[in-house]
Design a protein around this motif. Structure first.
Motif, mmCIF file in Angstrom:
data_model
loop_
_atom_site.group_PDB
_atom_site.id
_atom_site.type_symbol
_atom_site.label_atom_id
_atom_site.label_comp_id
_atom_site.label_asym_id
_atom_site.label_seq_id
_atom_site.Cartn_x
_atom_site.Cartn_y
_atom_site.Cartn_z
ATOM 1 N N ARG A 108 0.835 -1.228 -0.247
ATOM 2 C CA ARG A 108 0.144 -0.130 0.063
ATOM 3 C C ARG A 108 0.816 1.275 -0.034
ATOM 4 N NH1 ARG A 108 -4.887 0.253 1.003
ATOM 5 N NH2 ARG A 108 -6.173 -1.264 1.826
ATOM 6 N N ARG A 109 0.152 2.153 -0.271
ATOM 7 C CA ARG A 109 0.743 3.683 -0.411
ATOM 8 C C ARG A 109 0.039 4.263 0.614
ATOM 9 N NH1 ARG A 109 1.886 5.091 -6.601
ATOM 10 N NH2 ARG A 109 3.790 3.796 -6.558
ATOM 11 N N LEU A 133 -1.657 7.756 -8.750
ATOM 12 C CA LEU A 133 -1.267 6.675 -7.809
ATOM 13 C C LEU A 133 -1.201 5.177 -8.348
ATOM 14 C CD1 LEU A 133 -2.501 7.627 -4.370
ATOM 15 C CD2 LEU A 133 -0.375 7.994 -5.261
ATOM 16 N N TYR A 165 -4.154 2.579 -1.674
ATOM 17 C CA TYR A 165 -3.671 3.670 -0.825
ATOM 18 C C TYR A 165 -4.361 4.144 0.423
ATOM 19 C CZ TYR A 165 -6.645 7.052 -3.030
ATOM 20 O OH TYR A 165 -7.981 7.856 -3.129
#
Length: 195
Positions: free
Chosen positions: A39-40, A78, A83
């Motif tokens: 994940r971000r 993204l 995220y």
């Protein structure tokens, strides 16, 4: 080539533009994108629009979270990675590095770090194009109260002389305490004169 932080900032800038609904209340202060596993984490720091000191409206921060999420979803900045979005206000530990930061800290107790390596404790009174203007605040040195002549001394700090400011946490406001310290020192001096 711009960094991911800069690219995300460019995508989010219109959300906080001066003419937008959120731009009247909030300003985009900082954006950082970090990776946590698959994940971000997108951390967006918002502050009050303009230079006036004050607290943030939590409803405006919630609206900003929704608008930021929508702007990120509408763009492909993204990619396809999931995220986590964090929209927050700047904490007290954020360094004061811009004129707007300093202006929003008017009335606060700040440790000013100067270009020559020294520091100064002052209460911010005003901010203008020349720099920061404040009054000296009492500093206990080795358990001794400050000298009366040091309390309230004016300080004018030019932007070129300032590295950053660090807001100090005050558990109680010192205005009346300064008067008490000055009165106590005057009493001590009077007692010494009588002896």
């Amino acid at each position: 080539m711009p960094t991911l932080d800069e690219t995300v900032t460019t995508v989010l800038a219109p959300v906080f533009a001066p003419g937008s609904e959120l731009g009247a209340e909030l300003a985009l202060d900082d954006v950082s994108v970090t990776t946590a596993g698959r994940r971000r984490v997108v951390r967006v720091v918002v502050d009050g629009a303009g230079d006036e000191p004050g607290d943030l409206d939590l409803d405006a921060v919630a609206a900003a979270s929704t608008a930021v999420s929508q702007a990120l979803d509408d763009s492909d900045v993204l990619g396809d990675l999931p995220y986590t979005l964090e929209v927050t206000s700047p904490g007290v530990d954020r360094p004061l590095t811009t004129p707007r930061h300093w202006s929003r800290s008017r009335g606060r107790l700040v440790r000013a770090v100067l270009a020559d390596g020294s520091s100064l404790l002052l209460r911010v009174v005003s901010v203008d194009e020349a720099g920061v203007h404040g009054t000296g605040e009492p500093q206990m040195v080795k358990g001794k109260p400050p000298r009366a002549k040091d309390v309230g001394a004016p300080h004018d700090l030019a932007w070129a002389d300032l590295v950053r400011g660090e807001v100090q946490i005050e558990f109680r406001r010192g205005d009346e305490d300064v008067d008490d310290l000055v009165a106590a020192e005057d009493d001590d001096e009077a007692d010494e004169d009588e002896q």
